[in-house]
Design an enzyme around this catalytic site. Structure first.
Site, PDB file in Angstrom:
ATOM      1  N   SER A   1       0.846  -1.215   0.000  1.00 28.10           N
ATOM      2  CA  SER A   1       0.000   0.000   0.000  1.00 28.10           C
ATOM      3  C   SER A   1       0.874   1.256   0.000  1.00 28.10           C
ATOM      4  O   SER A   1       0.507   2.269  -0.595  1.00 28.10           O
ATOM      5  CB  SER A   1      -0.952  -0.009   1.188  1.00 28.10           C
ATOM      6  OG  SER A   1      -0.268   0.188   2.406  1.00 28.10           O
ATOM      7  N   ASN A   2       2.047   1.192   0.639  1.00 32.81           N
ATOM      8  CA  ASN A   2       2.953   2.352   0.601  1.00 32.81           C
ATOM      9  C   ASN A   2       3.560   2.524  -0.793  1.00 32.81           C
ATOM     10  O   ASN A   2       3.677   3.637  -1.291  1.00 32.81           O
ATOM     11  CB  ASN A   2       4.057   2.187   1.645  1.00 32.81           C
ATOM     12  CG  ASN A   2       3.564   2.554   3.035  1.00 32.81           C
ATOM     13  OD1 ASN A   2       3.405   3.714   3.368  1.00 32.81           O
ATOM     14  ND2 ASN A   2       3.273   1.538   3.825  1.00 32.81           N
TER      15      ASN A   2
ATOM     16  N   MET B   1      10.840  -6.359   4.665  1.00 32.44           N
ATOM     17  CA  MET B   1      10.890  -7.054   5.949  1.00 32.44           C
ATOM     18  C   MET B   1      12.141  -7.905   6.119  1.00 32.44           C
ATOM     19  O   MET B   1      12.092  -8.981   6.686  1.00 32.44           O
ATOM     20  CB  MET B   1       9.627  -7.907   6.126  1.00 32.44           C
ATOM     21  CG  MET B   1       8.337  -7.122   5.932  1.00 32.44           C
ATOM     22  SD  MET B   1       8.282  -5.560   6.812  1.00 32.44           S
ATOM     23  CE  MET B   1       7.402  -6.031   8.272  1.00 32.44           C
TER      24      MET B   1
ATOM     25  N   ILE C   1      16.376  -7.559   7.253  1.00 35.14           N
ATOM     26  CA  ILE C   1      17.477  -6.716   7.714  1.00 35.14           C
ATOM     27  C   ILE C   1      18.472  -6.597   6.555  1.00 35.14           C
ATOM     28  O   ILE C   1      18.776  -7.599   5.885  1.00 35.14           O
ATOM     29  CB  ILE C   1      18.198  -7.383   8.916  1.00 35.14           C
ATOM     30  CG1 ILE C   1      17.211  -7.663  10.047  1.00 35.14           C
ATOM     31  CG2 ILE C   1      19.361  -6.512   9.388  1.00 35.14           C
ATOM     32  CD1 ILE C   1      16.787  -6.500  10.869  1.00 35.14           C
ATOM     33  N   LEU C   2      18.961  -5.392   6.308  1.00 36.49           N
ATOM     34  CA  LEU C   2      19.903  -5.171   5.216  1.00 36.49           C
ATOM     35  C   LEU C   2      21.299  -4.884   5.779  1.00 36.49           C
ATOM     36  O   LEU C   2      21.448  -4.083   6.699  1.00 36.49           O
ATOM     37  CB  LEU C   2      19.443  -3.987   4.356  1.00 36.49           C
ATOM     38  CG  LEU C   2      18.203  -4.265   3.493  1.00 36.49           C
ATOM     39  CD1 LEU C   2      17.634  -2.959   2.949  1.00 36.49           C
ATOM     40  CD2 LEU C   2      18.535  -5.223   2.349  1.00 36.49           C
TER      41      LEU C   2
ATOM     42  N   ASN D   1      13.638   4.512   4.491  1.00 37.16           N
ATOM     43  CA  ASN D   1      12.748   3.495   5.058  1.00 37.16           C
ATOM     44  C   ASN D   1      11.569   4.184   5.737  1.00 37.16           C
ATOM     45  O   ASN D   1      11.726   5.242   6.361  1.00 37.16           O
ATOM     46  CB  ASN D   1      13.513   2.643   6.086  1.00 37.16           C
ATOM     47  CG  ASN D   1      12.645   1.545   6.704  1.00 37.16           C
ATOM     48  OD1 ASN D   1      11.939   0.829   6.005  1.00 37.16           O
ATOM     49  ND2 ASN D   1      12.669   1.455   8.029  1.00 37.16           N
TER      50      ASN D   1
ATOM     51  N   HIS E   1       8.744   3.559   8.707  1.00 33.11           N
ATOM     52  CA  HIS E   1       8.527   2.668   9.852  1.00 33.11           C
ATOM     53  C   HIS E   1       7.366   3.206  10.681  1.00 33.11           C
ATOM     54  O   HIS E   1       7.338   4.405  11.000  1.00 33.11           O
ATOM     55  CB  HIS E   1       9.803   2.586  10.701  1.00 33.11           C
ATOM     56  CG  HIS E   1       9.667   1.674  11.868  1.00 33.11           C
ATOM     57  ND1 HIS E   1       9.485   0.316  11.737  1.00 33.11           N
ATOM     58  CD2 HIS E   1       9.668   1.921  13.205  1.00 33.11           C
ATOM     59  CE1 HIS E   1       9.365  -0.233  12.931  1.00 33.11           C
ATOM     60  NE2 HIS E   1       9.477   0.713  13.848  1.00 33.11           N
TER      61      HIS E   1
ATOM     62  N   ASP F   1      15.622   0.651  11.764  1.00 35.94           N
ATOM     63  CA  ASP F   1      14.609   1.655  12.103  1.00 35.94           C
ATOM     64  C   ASP F   1      15.183   2.770  12.980  1.00 35.94           C
ATOM     65  O   ASP F   1      14.550   3.218  13.932  1.00 35.94           O
ATOM     66  CB  ASP F   1      13.422   0.989  12.824  1.00 35.94           C
ATOM     67  CG  ASP F   1      12.778  -0.074  11.958  1.00 35.94           C
ATOM     68  OD1 ASP F   1      12.303  -1.080  12.529  1.00 35.94           O
ATOM     69  OD2 ASP F   1      12.768   0.099  10.724  1.00 35.94           O
TER      70      ASP F   1
ATOM     71  N   GLU G   1       0.939   6.854   6.958  1.00 38.81           N
ATOM     72  CA  GLU G   1       2.170   6.434   6.257  1.00 38.81           C
ATOM     73  C   GLU G   1       2.169   6.923   4.823  1.00 38.81           C
ATOM     74  O   GLU G   1       3.147   7.465   4.322  1.00 38.81           O
ATOM     75  CB  GLU G   1       2.274   4.907   6.243  1.00 38.81           C
ATOM     76  CG  GLU G   1       2.622   4.285   7.551  1.00 38.81           C
ATOM     77  CD  GLU G   1       2.607   2.781   7.464  1.00 38.81           C
ATOM     78  OE1 GLU G   1       1.843   2.214   6.667  1.00 38.81           O
ATOM     79  OE2 GLU G   1       3.400   2.155   8.191  1.00 38.81           O
TER      80      GLU G   1
HETATM   81  C1  GRF Z   1       3.974  -0.643   6.761  1.00 42.41           C
HETATM   82  O1  GRF Z   1       3.395  -0.519   8.063  1.00 42.41           O
HETATM   83  C2  GRF Z   1       5.363  -0.081   6.769  1.00 42.41           C
HETATM   84  O2  GRF Z   1       5.514   1.087   7.538  1.00 42.41           O
HETATM   85  C3  GRF Z   1       6.123  -1.217   7.404  1.00 42.41           C
HETATM   86  O3  GRF Z   1       5.576  -2.382   6.798  1.00 42.41           O
HETATM   87  C4  GRF Z   1       4.216  -2.099   6.423  1.00 42.41           C
HETATM   88  C5  GRF Z   1       4.080  -2.355   4.938  1.00 42.41           C
HETATM   89  O4  GRF Z   1       2.777  -2.118   4.527  1.00 42.41           O
HETATM   90  N1  GRF Z   1       7.546  -1.119   7.169  1.00 42.41           N
HETATM   91  P1  GRF Z   1       2.497  -2.101   2.918  1.00 42.41           P
HETATM   92  O5  GRF Z   1       3.083  -3.400   2.377  1.00 42.41           O
HETATM   93  O6  GRF Z   1       3.165  -0.893   2.353  1.00 42.41           O
HETATM   94  O7  GRF Z   1       0.995  -2.040   2.806  1.00 42.41           O
END
Ligand code: GRF
Length: 196
Positions: free
Chosen positions: A13-14, A90, A92-93, A107, A109, A149, A178
């Site tokens: 969604s982001n 999701m 760690i890099l 990033n 968060h 983060d 977000e």
């Molecule tokens: C979001 O809450 C983002 O802040 C976190 O992981 C989630 C990803 O949501 N890092 P989406 O896949 O962008 O919907």
């Protein structure tokens, strides 16, 4: 146009918010590719539907983290990004990625600086409502090193936790926050970076 590469692991969604903002002209940039570590992640479908290059780059069985990160960095660098956005990434890099991506890494968060690093930040903030917490928030930060983060903060927004919220209500409010923050922060970041 500045070149944006998005890394994401799930729903996207982001990423969708960034794709929509860039195609709508709200950001002086274009999303040139979306890469996921998860084959079939919904974020890849979102990119496909937007006509944006999208591919999965999953770790190979038993692959060392730094080896994977170097492979990922090579794929990202080949896209000549001006910025790499971790939008729900999701994993760690390590510096194998960060040092090899060829562009600054941002990033998003779902917590305010110094609060709830790591996973399930939304749920962890909500769980503290009983103890009197009335808000949490979202941040976008730079990822200069392997800190999780915790990089230099580019933008934050506070999000209230209401007394009658269900976790779904709060999660929905957080995700909406977000999307707005990410678009504004990436737009500012690209606007602030001089033409290459
Ligand atoms: C979001 O809450 C983002 O802040 C976190 O992981 C989630 C990803 O949501 N890092 P989406 O896949 O962008 O919907």
């Amino acid at each position: 146009m500045k070149r944006i590469v998005i890394l994401a692991s799930g729903n996207g969604s982001n990423a969708q918010a960034l794709i929509d903002a860039a195609s709508g002209g709200a950001i002086a940039g274009e999303v040139v590719a979306v890469i996921s570590n998860v084959p079939g992640a919904h974020v890849l479908r979102r990119a496909d539907l937007a006509g944006i290059e999208a591919f999965a780059l999953p770790p190979q069985a038993g692959e060392e983290r730094t080896r994977y990160d170097a492979r990922l960095a090579g794929a990202v660098r080949a896209l000549s990004p001006d910025v790499v956005v971790l939008a729900g990434w999701m994993r760690i890099l390590t510096m194998s990625f960060i040092g090899g991506a060829g562009a600054p890494v941002l990033n998003i968060h779902p917590a305010l600086p110094g609060e709830f690093p790591g996973t399930h930040a939304i749920e962890r903030a909500f769980a503290e409502r009983a103890g009197g917490r009335t808000s949490s928030g979202v941040m976008v930060h730079l990822v200069p090193d392997e800190g999780v983060d915790e990089g230099p903060v580019l933008g934050t927004v506070e999000v209230p936790i209401l007394a009658d919220d269900t976790i779904e209500d709060f999660e929905e409010r957080m995700h909406a926050a977000e999307h707005g923050l990410l678009v504004r922060t990436v737009a500012d970041f690209l606007g602030a970076t001089q033409d290459a």
